[in-house]
Design a protein around this motif. Sequence first.
Motif, PDB file in Angstrom:
ATOM      1  N   UNK A 298      29.403  21.554  73.450  1.00 12.99           N
ATOM      2  CA  UNK A 298      29.852  22.878  73.012  1.00 12.99           C
ATOM      3  C   UNK A 298      31.243  22.835  72.401  1.00 12.99           C
ATOM      4  N   UNK A 299      31.948  21.712  72.524  1.00  8.00           N
ATOM      5  CA  UNK A 299      33.310  21.628  71.987  1.00  8.00           C
ATOM      6  C   UNK A 299      33.332  21.757  70.470  1.00  8.00           C
ATOM      7  N   UNK A 300      32.234  21.419  69.825  1.00  7.57           N
ATOM      8  CA  UNK A 300      32.184  21.499  68.360  1.00  7.57           C
ATOM      9  C   UNK A 300      31.571  22.810  67.871  1.00  7.57           C
ATOM     10  N   UNK A 301      31.236  23.705  68.770  1.00  9.16           N
ATOM     11  CA  UNK A 301      30.567  24.942  68.404  1.00  9.16           C
ATOM     12  C   UNK A 301      31.572  26.083  68.241  1.00  9.16           C
ATOM     13  N   UNK A 302      31.212  27.034  67.392  1.00  6.64           N
ATOM     14  CA  UNK A 302      32.015  28.244  67.209  1.00  6.64           C
ATOM     15  C   UNK A 302      31.183  29.445  67.620  1.00  6.64           C
ATOM     16  N   UNK A 303      31.793  30.326  68.407  1.00  8.53           N
ATOM     17  CA  UNK A 303      31.090  31.485  68.942  1.00  8.53           C
ATOM     18  C   UNK A 303      31.765  32.758  68.455  1.00  8.53           C
ATOM     19  N   UNK A 304      30.971  33.671  67.922  1.00  5.40           N
ATOM     20  CA  UNK A 304      31.463  34.983  67.534  1.00  5.40           C
ATOM     21  C   UNK A 304      31.083  36.012  68.576  1.00  5.40           C
ATOM     22  N   UNK A 320      35.225  29.619  77.183  1.00  2.00           N
ATOM     23  CA  UNK A 320      36.399  28.766  76.958  1.00  2.00           C
ATOM     24  C   UNK A 320      36.558  27.769  78.091  1.00  2.00           C
ATOM     25  N   UNK A 321      36.357  28.213  79.319  1.00  2.00           N
ATOM     26  CA  UNK A 321      36.443  27.299  80.466  1.00  2.00           C
ATOM     27  C   UNK A 321      35.328  26.257  80.430  1.00  2.00           C
ATOM     28  N   UNK A 322      34.240  26.589  79.768  1.00  2.00           N
ATOM     29  CA  UNK A 322      33.087  25.673  79.707  1.00  2.00           C
ATOM     30  C   UNK A 322      33.163  24.709  78.543  1.00  2.00           C
ATOM     31  N   UNK A 323      34.216  24.798  77.731  1.00  2.00           N
ATOM     32  CA  UNK A 323      34.413  23.818  76.675  1.00  2.00           C
ATOM     33  C   UNK A 323      34.347  24.326  75.260  1.00  2.00           C
ATOM     34  N   UNK A 324      33.973  25.585  75.045  1.00  2.00           N
ATOM     35  CA  UNK A 324      33.949  26.118  73.680  1.00  2.00           C
ATOM     36  C   UNK A 324      35.380  26.171  73.151  1.00  2.00           C
ATOM     37  N   UNK A 325      35.586  25.669  71.935  1.00  2.00           N
ATOM     38  CA  UNK A 325      36.933  25.529  71.396  1.00  2.00           C
ATOM     39  C   UNK A 325      37.213  26.426  70.195  1.00  2.00           C
ATOM     40  N   UNK A 326      36.224  27.175  69.727  1.00  3.10           N
ATOM     41  CA  UNK A 326      36.422  27.981  68.531  1.00  3.10           C
ATOM     42  C   UNK A 326      35.747  29.340  68.697  1.00  3.10           C
ATOM     43  N   UNK A 366      42.267  27.212  77.738  1.00  2.00           N
ATOM     44  CA  UNK A 366      41.829  26.182  76.789  1.00  2.00           C
ATOM     45  C   UNK A 366      42.897  26.082  75.698  1.00  2.00           C
ATOM     46  N   UNK A 367      43.978  25.335  75.964  1.00  3.17           N
ATOM     47  CA  UNK A 367      45.145  25.363  75.069  1.00  3.17           C
ATOM     48  C   UNK A 367      44.870  24.947  73.639  1.00  3.17           C
ATOM     49  N   UNK A 368      43.831  24.179  73.386  1.00  2.00           N
ATOM     50  CA  UNK A 368      43.560  23.715  72.015  1.00  2.00           C
ATOM     51  C   UNK A 368      42.511  24.573  71.307  1.00  2.00           C
ATOM     52  N   UNK A 369      42.153  25.688  71.902  1.00  2.00           N
ATOM     53  CA  UNK A 369      41.139  26.550  71.300  1.00  2.00           C
ATOM     54  C   UNK A 369      41.666  27.220  70.037  1.00  2.00           C
ATOM     55  N   UNK A 370      40.784  27.391  69.069  1.00  2.00           N
ATOM     56  CA  UNK A 370      41.097  28.123  67.835  1.00  2.00           C
ATOM     57  C   UNK A 370      40.426  29.488  67.914  1.00  2.00           C
ATOM     58  N   UNK A 371      41.236  30.531  67.794  1.00  2.00           N
ATOM     59  CA  UNK A 371      40.725  31.891  67.958  1.00  2.00           C
ATOM     60  C   UNK A 371      41.124  32.729  66.756  1.00  2.00           C
ATOM     61  N   UNK A 372      40.152  33.375  66.137  1.00  2.00           N
ATOM     62  CA  UNK A 372      40.426  34.325  65.066  1.00  2.00           C
ATOM     63  C   UNK A 372      40.018  35.701  65.552  1.00  2.00           C
ATOM     64  N   UNK A 373      40.978  36.607  65.611  1.00  2.00           N
ATOM     65  CA  UNK A 373      40.708  37.937  66.123  1.00  2.00           C
ATOM     66  C   UNK A 373      40.713  38.988  65.024  1.00  2.00           C
ATOM     67  N   UNK A 374      39.701  39.826  65.022  1.00  2.00           N
ATOM     68  CA  UNK A 374      39.611  40.941  64.079  1.00  2.00           C
ATOM     69  C   UNK A 374      39.831  42.233  64.856  1.00  2.00           C
ATOM     70  N   UNK A 375      40.901  42.965  64.523  1.00  2.00           N
ATOM     71  CA  UNK A 375      41.166  44.264  65.159  1.00  2.00           C
ATOM     72  C   UNK A 375      40.404  45.340  64.391  1.00  2.00           C
ATOM     73  N   UNK A 507      23.827  24.434  73.874  1.00  2.00           N
ATOM     74  CA  UNK A 507      23.570  23.049  74.283  1.00  2.00           C
ATOM     75  C   UNK A 507      22.129  22.630  74.046  1.00  2.00           C
ATOM     76  N   UNK A 508      21.200  23.572  74.198  1.00  2.00           N
ATOM     77  CA  UNK A 508      19.773  23.246  74.073  1.00  2.00           C
ATOM     78  C   UNK A 508      19.119  24.240  73.113  1.00  2.00           C
TER      79      UNK A 508
END
Length: 577
Positions: A298-304, A320-326, A366-375, A507-508
């Motif tokens: 999941x580290x390579x996945x992006x979730x909206x 984020x705690x489970x490994x999602x980075x984006x 998750x300090x290395x996470x990339x987050x894009x926020x839309x207000x 993951x699956x």
Amino acid sequence: MMWWIKRPERLAVELQAVEDLQANEPWLVRTRETLPEGLTFAVEFDINLNGEAVPFILKYPNLFPDAPPAVFPRDGRRHSGHQYGTGGEMCLEYRSDNWDPSVTGALMITSTYRLLSGEQPAQDARAIVPDAHRATLGQRLRDAKGRFLATPGFRAFVEEMAAGTCAPGTAIEHVAPGEVWVAYIAAIGPLTQPKWTETEIPAVRVKPGPAVLVRVSALDEVAINKYEHIEELIRVSGGSDSLPTKEDDSAQFVVVADEKSARMFYTFRYEGHWKVFQYRTVDLELQPQRLARIYVNVATKKVGILGAGSLGSKVAVTLARSGVQSFVLVDGDILQPGNLVRHELDARALGAHKVQGLEERIRAVAPRAEVKGWRVALGGQESSATTSSVLNDLGSCDLVIEATTNPQAFNFAAAAARGASKPMVWTEVYAGGIGGFVGRVRPGIDPPPHTARLQYSAWCRDQEVPWIGDDRGYDSQSPNGPTLVAADADVSVIAGHASRLALDTLMRPVASEFPHSAYVIGLAQAWIFSAPFDVRPFDFTSEGTWDSEITQVQADKAIERIVSILQRSSARDRTGT
């Protein structure tokens, strides 16, 4: 009620055991039962140690025999190296970490004598009694108001340094709960091009301070009791440029380390003199892997995530705690005091947009996470250009999650997922916190999102039980008027199930662990639920397609129309009309 009132038979056993001990052991010269403060039962006793009568008191707790008694010196002295400070409790063979209710007070008295006679076998002799008690890290740090975190990465960098050298750097310090000052080295080397950067500790929003790292050959051989000692160490290691001038009042962090250990100091000027504050070193170890190997995927996945309210915020942080980075987060609301009863954010984010507060919260775990926020409030009054940009961002994700319970927002999330052929999870908490719903659709496996939602609504109607929710969300009005709300525990349960379904989808993508497409989860005896945790699974049926079918004739007409537009535009450019 006192233990000796509830258990008179155990009191008799205790009294007899002490009496037998005094009759058989000459070193026990005196015993006396007493009821000190609070009517807690106690036994005063004197031990003959090399001709001196040493006075103690054995205090029974109210929970005896389920909790151990404690032995204290009655004269307020320190009699042993196994004692919690002057006048403090004796650390004996029987303690909270190995207590057995069958142990009697007489055995505690005997243990006290064994300890003292072992440490003082004769009047002028001293010996060391092995310490069987192993204090935890938390116990050792109870009185440490300053703590230096030395990570494996930091220690590895120090090992590569040559003894007798130093390097400039930066340190981070923040105040942790309990008014504890926690610091660590954030980077070593110039600010623009550091040689090493800390990556194991999540970043906090604190301005870094200047630091100096001094490498010595043997830390135990270095005396550091005052600022002049630190100044000399820095000077002889070639770091004179890092020393503050006499006119400079800047504070500075200094770490002195060898290949095995390190000590941190904070130097500052006070009333014209340099002061030194020393931290307790906490050697952090590499943490064992606490997630299954499949979570690496999941580290390579992006979730909206559409919706950063109580439900969406919990799902985001769990992922984020489970490994999602984006992440792409979409929500136009701000955090208000009323949200605190069930939102992932706390009072520090009050008044801020939820997506911005959630971005910081994600990076805190998750300090290395990339987050894009839309207000942005999708479904609200937003510009078409903004709405289009948000949908494009959601379509770029590997998974779209809808967590708003807003039908219009669902339509937008579904459009983004279907347009990009990406799987979608949606979730909601039912009115009154009686339960909730989690479901997911995958291209090529399940029907498209809008179709699946219609099937879900039809399934609810087919239960033939009136539902007070009426698609109005968990803070809607019931037919009788009072607001129906969900507690944090209710939201957390549904968010946890939604997070698991989302992770499984990432993951699956095909061989899912979930045998069904959707689940209705009961948290109370209401509606169709017979009891809490009554789960009703169901499946979506194949209906419709994710991609619209386009005939060759339609494609040819569309291309012909575009070519015609471009030709007319080109003609206007040439003639200037």
